[in-house]
Design an enzyme around this catalytic site. Structure first.
Site, short mmCIF file in Angstrom:
data_model
loop_
_atom_site.label_atom_id
_atom_site.label_comp_id
_atom_site.label_asym_id
_atom_site.label_seq_id
_atom_site.Cartn_x
_atom_site.Cartn_y
_atom_site.Cartn_z
N ASP A 12 32.80 8.70 2.79
CA ASP A 12 32.21 8.07 3.98
C ASP A 12 33.20 7.07 4.56
O ASP A 12 33.34 6.93 5.78
CB ASP A 12 30.94 7.28 3.63
CG ASP A 12 29.89 8.12 2.94
OD1 ASP A 12 29.82 9.32 3.23
OD2 ASP A 12 29.15 7.56 2.10
N HIS A 54 29.91 6.38 -0.21
CA HIS A 54 30.68 7.35 -0.97
C HIS A 54 32.13 7.18 -0.52
O HIS A 54 32.38 6.85 0.64
CB HIS A 54 30.30 8.80 -0.63
CG HIS A 54 28.87 9.16 -0.91
ND1 HIS A 54 27.87 8.99 0.01
CD2 HIS A 54 28.29 9.72 -1.99
CE1 HIS A 54 26.73 9.42 -0.50
NE2 HIS A 54 26.95 9.86 -1.70
C1 XUL Z 1 21.15 12.64 -2.40
C2 XUL Z 1 21.26 11.17 -2.59
C3 XUL Z 1 22.63 10.61 -2.51
C4 XUL Z 1 22.90 9.52 -3.50
C5 XUL Z 1 24.33 9.05 -3.51
O1 XUL Z 1 19.86 13.12 -2.44
O2 XUL Z 1 20.28 10.49 -2.75
O3 XUL Z 1 22.82 10.14 -1.22
O4 XUL Z 1 22.10 8.42 -3.29
O5 XUL Z 1 25.23 10.07 -3.76
#
Ligand code: XUL
Ligand code: CO
Length: 446
Positions: free
Chosen positions: A112, A109
């Site tokens: 992150d 993300h």
């Molecule tokens: C949340 C989830 C996230 C997504 C990316 O449950 O799976 O980590 O993969 O935002």
């Protein structure tokens, strides 16, 4: 495609890795027993079939905090008081972990990789600065970006959603974040871009205009697609379904719901699915079921590999280790042509009480082994057993005669009724479920 071990100024995992393959007889918890990256299955190396990826947020950011307590995991790379310094240390730790494990991809993300700044511009600048450093790490190691995404759920401004927020100002803020995250993904050669609808959903229909919110979501995705294409992003946009958590009802409930949404809004040329096992089970499905639905629609994009706990309904994000379930998923995956430009991303966290530095290594090694083993078992079932033949025979009545004419679109309801009269009472034909289950079990141990 190999990865070279990369250690920064500080070695964060001394004495651990690089992890090598020792074979099924190995008792070494820090070696692969099944994942031999070079092993050729169906003409391709396992590395290229499985396309493993590290999830930055779980493996480098999350430290085991839960609603009842603070983090437990020592993470020296996150300790600097200057958040950009911590981001640089974290990047060092990330590439050390990724390359010591010999994993070819990673996912992040925006938040992150770089901490949020005090304004839209400062956040974008911070991300761009970290992207520059990540680019250098990728070039030096051979590691690639499977996908990038924007965290549109942690900050309080998103408490009522991002693209589905009733307040336009929030939607615009989310758009700024996605724009910067797409810039980052393109700069790093990301092969996909993910949308997980973090808080896109509702807690109460009483205060929610669902039709309007879904329309805003589609409009948001169209804008993101168009911007990405305009800056040269050629990969797939992926929607990651999840039925609930954090909201009571998440709009991207499951694969079938997302496909209906994509078709309704004419988005299937650009968008596919990123399927996560624990989200599948939360929706009352299996991983295999979700892969099957996406595969049949030609919309299989990528996988977040993890598993839940069968005794509760939470998203526990455990490292995948259920061999049997994984074989079933791999059978569906392989029958639909494999991952293409997707991968298998370890969206999984070690348990809160797993606090040794080696735990994160063992977790990945065990999961990679489980998946490699399942993949090999599935390929042998498909190639060596009568599995496909049994399934074909079950539908043989549609291969010729009236059945074939029906399948080709001929015969109306009255024709079918006339045929039923002529053919008479159909004999019972066993579905032979136990035989299939036995076949799978036998291949598990061969
Ligand atoms: C949340 C989830 C996230 C997504 C990316 O449950 O799976 O980590 O993969 O935002
Ligand atoms: Co996920």
């Amino acid at each position: 495609m190999t990865t070279d071990v990369l250690i920064g100024e500080t070695e964060y995992f001394p004495g651990l890795g690089p992890v090598s393959f020792e074979g099924p007889g190995s008792d070494n918890p820090l070696a692969f027993a099944w994942y031999d990256a070079e092993m050729i299955v169906g003409g391709r190396a396992l590395r290229d079939h499985l396309r493993f990826s590290i999830a930055y947020w779980h493996s480098l950011v999350g430290g085991g905090q839960d609603p009842f307590g603070a983090s437990t995991r020592p993470m020296a790379w996150n300790e600097a008081s200057d958040p950009m310094r911590a981001a640089r240390d974290r990047l060092d730790a990330a590439f050390e972990l990724i390359t010591k494990l010999g994993v070819p991809f990673y996912c992040f993300h925006d938040r992150d990789l770089a901490p949020e700044g005090g304004s839209v511009d400062e956040s974008a600048d911070r991300l761009a600065e970290m992207v520059e450093l990540a680019r250098g790490k990728q070039d030096a190691s051979g590691v690639r970006l499977l996908w990038g995404t924007a965290n549109l759920f942690s900050h309080p401004r998103y408490m009522n959603g991002a693209a589905t927020n009733p307040d336009f100002q929030v939607l615009a803020y989310a758009a700024a974040q996605v724009k910067a995250a797409l810039d980052a993904t393109v700069a790093l050669g990301g092969e996909n871009y993910v949308f997980w609808g973090g808080r896109e959903g509702y807690f109460s229909l009483l205060n929610t205009d669902m039709e309007r919110e879904l329309d805003h979501l589609a409009g948001f995705l169209r804008r993101a697609r168009d911007y990405g294409r305009s800056i040269g992003f050629e990969g797939a946009y992926l929607i990651e379904p999840k039925p609930m958590e954090p909201t009571k009802h998440q709009y991207d409930f499951d694969v079938a719901t997302v496909i209906a949404f994509l078709r309704q809004h004419d988005l299937t040329d650009d968008f596919k699915l990123n399927i996560e096992n624990n989200h599948a089970t939360l929706a009352g499905h299996t991983f295999a079921h979700e892969v099957e639905i996406a595969g049949s629609a030609g919309l299989l994009g990528s996988l977040d590999v993890n598993q839940g706990d069968p005794q509760n309904g939470w998203d526990t994000d455990e490292f995948l280790h259920d061999l049997r379930d994984t074989v079933e998923m791999c059978l569906a995956l392989m029958r639909h042509g494999g991952l293409g430009s997707g991968g298998m991303n370890f969206d999984a966290k070690i348990r809160r009480s797993s606090t040794d530095p080696e735990d994160i290594f063992i977790a990945h090694i065990h999961s990679m082994d489980t998946i490699a083993r399942a993949f090999i078992v599935a390929s042998r079932i498909l190639e060596e057993s009568d599995f496909l033949e049994l399934r074909r025979e079950r539908y043989a009545s549609y291969d010729s005669g009236a059945g074939a004419r029906y399948q080709a679109g001929e015969l109306d309801l009255a024709d079918l009724a006339r045929l039923a009269g002529e053919l008479g009472e159909p004999p019972l034909k066993s579905g032979q479920q136990e035989r299939y289950e036995q076949l799978l079990s036998r291949y598990l141990t061969r």
